[in-house]
Write a protein that holds these residues in place. Structure first.
Motif, short mmCIF file in Angstrom:
data_model
loop_
_atom_site.label_atom_id
_atom_site.label_comp_id
_atom_site.label_asym_id
_atom_site.label_seq_id
_atom_site.Cartn_x
_atom_site.Cartn_y
_atom_site.Cartn_z
N LEU A 63 -6.95 0.13 46.67
CA LEU A 63 -7.59 -1.10 46.19
C LEU A 63 -8.92 -0.79 45.50
CD1 LEU A 63 -6.85 -3.54 49.16
CD2 LEU A 63 -5.70 -3.42 46.94
N GLY A 81 -1.32 -6.14 36.73
CA GLY A 81 -1.49 -7.16 37.76
C GLY A 81 -0.28 -7.25 38.68
N VAL A 82 0.91 -7.07 38.11
CA VAL A 82 2.13 -7.10 38.92
C VAL A 82 2.14 -5.94 39.90
CG1 VAL A 82 4.63 -6.89 38.86
CG2 VAL A 82 3.47 -8.34 37.19
N GLN A 83 1.77 -4.75 39.41
CA GLN A 83 1.74 -3.59 40.31
C GLN A 83 0.70 -3.77 41.41
OE1 GLN A 83 1.12 -0.67 37.13
NE2 GLN A 83 3.04 0.33 37.73
N ALA A 84 -0.45 -4.30 41.06
CA ALA A 84 -1.48 -4.53 42.08
C ALA A 84 -0.99 -5.54 43.12
CB ALA A 84 -2.76 -5.03 41.42
N GLY A 85 -0.31 -6.59 42.66
CA GLY A 85 0.23 -7.57 43.59
C GLY A 85 1.31 -6.98 44.49
N CYS A 86 2.16 -6.13 43.91
CA CYS A 86 3.20 -5.47 44.71
C CYS A 86 2.58 -4.56 45.77
CB CYS A 86 4.14 -4.66 43.81
SG CYS A 86 5.28 -5.66 42.84
N LEU A 88 -0.44 -4.82 47.16
CA LEU A 88 -1.08 -5.61 48.20
C LEU A 88 -0.03 -6.21 49.14
CD1 LEU A 88 -3.73 -6.71 49.33
CD2 LEU A 88 -3.50 -8.66 47.78
N ALA A 89 1.05 -6.75 48.58
CA ALA A 89 2.10 -7.35 49.40
C ALA A 89 2.78 -6.30 50.28
CB ALA A 89 3.12 -8.06 48.52
N SER A 131 4.64 -0.34 42.89
CA SER A 131 3.22 -0.41 42.52
C SER A 131 2.69 0.91 41.97
CB SER A 131 2.40 -0.82 43.74
OG SER A 131 2.36 0.21 44.71
#
Length: 311
Positions: A63, A81-86, A88-89, A131
């Motif tokens: 992060l 942004g999609v990779q960062a969201g993946c 984090l999830a 990610s």
């Protein structure tokens, strides 16, 4: 519905009562295990500092690396942004599965233990692979440490191990062997009884799932390798569904260690096992099937196009 045998009667009221006792633990306190009741369950987070460190430190470094990249360039640079969201999830899903009260409850109920494994292998692992966090992890390190990180990986053999284990055939075998071996009754019961075996089991599942999904989702080998990934996923559906069906339709208890705990949550040990088998068989099989169909559709559309490298 609880299945007692392939043609046996269903005992819906008892199983439903067990589910209600989990949904409303305070009112169903008559069924809970001494020392782990509806009031204490939510406080049963892991107390092992090293486990929190192994989960927390790499995640925070990733992060921090994403934040550093985005601050120095722009949002979405290097890591979308999609990779960062993946990431984090997946990171949060992994933490909840191994550190939350879900882990403590998995020692009381086999089906909860199965949910825990499915979250690790079918939710956290593929999200983390999608990610592509390794580049961001390096950026999260202090600047003086970055040049030596690649050298350390080579000295420890991490680069070589990654190349070998993430070959599709090797990854398929690692994933399959880990899954079947750890569900052998002697090993599974040892994992419930002994914390160090429990930790080894979860580590094996997580590493096996990481190399499996990495080989299928991140490997670059053109249409042939992409097509083989579809085949590996379909065959994984077959053998994981077979294991789930065996657990579901078995007329005997595979894991007697749950004989003393499952009834206090409203289940017999056999019903507990059958519900766990259904979870592996149906939802677990659907995840692999959907992934196979997505990769098959991509294979039909044309050659795989690897994403931009993170410098």
């Amino acid at each position: 519905m609880a299945i007692t045998s392939p043609c046996g009667p269903c005992r819906l009221p008892k199983t439903a009562g067990g589910l209600l006792s989990l949904a409303f633990p305070v009112t169903a306190s008559a069924h809970v295990v001494p020392g782990l009741d509806g009031h204490t369950l939510w406080n049963a987070w892991s107390t092992q500092p090293w486990l929190w460190l192994l989960w927390g430190l790499p995640g925070l470094l990733v992060l921090a690396g994403i934040a550093r990249l985005w601050l120095q360039a722009r949002a979405g640079a290097g890591v979308s942004g999609v990779q960062a969201g993946c990431f984090l999830a997946g990171w949060l899903a992994l933490g909840l599965s191994i550190l939350s009260p879900l882990d403590a409850l998995g020692e009381e109920l086999f089906w909860v233990h199965m949910v825990q494994h499915e979250v690790v292998m079918l939710v956290a692992a593929p999200l983390l692979v999608i990610s592509r966090p390794l580049g961001a992890l390096v950026w999260g390190l202090p600047a003086a440490w970055r040049p030596g990180s690649a050298q350390l990986a080579r000295v420890l053999g991490l680069s070589w191990s990654m190349r070998v284990l993430t070959r599709p055939m090797a990854a398929w075998w690692v994933h399959a062997v880990v899954l079947w071996v750890w569900h052998a009754p002697p090993l599974f019961q040892a994992a419930v009884r002994h914390p160090w075996v429990h930790d080894l089991q979860h580590s094996s599942f997580f590493i096996g799932a990481l190399v499996f999904w990495w080989a299928l989702l991140q490997g670059h080998g053109g249409r042939v390798r992409q097509g083989m990934a579809v085949l590996y996923l379909f065959t994984t559906v077959l053998h994981t569904s077979a294991l789930g069906a065996l657990l579901t339709f078995s007329s005997r208890v595979w894991y007697p260690v749950y004989d003393a705990t499952a009834p206090r949550w409203g289940f017999t040990a056999l019903e507990d096992q059958q519900l766990g088998g259904l979870i592996m068989w149906v939802p677990g099989g659907m995840v692999f099937m959907v992934a196979a169909l997505v990769l098959f559709a991509a294979w039909l559309q044309g050659p795989a196009r690897p994403g931009p490298a993170l410098r």
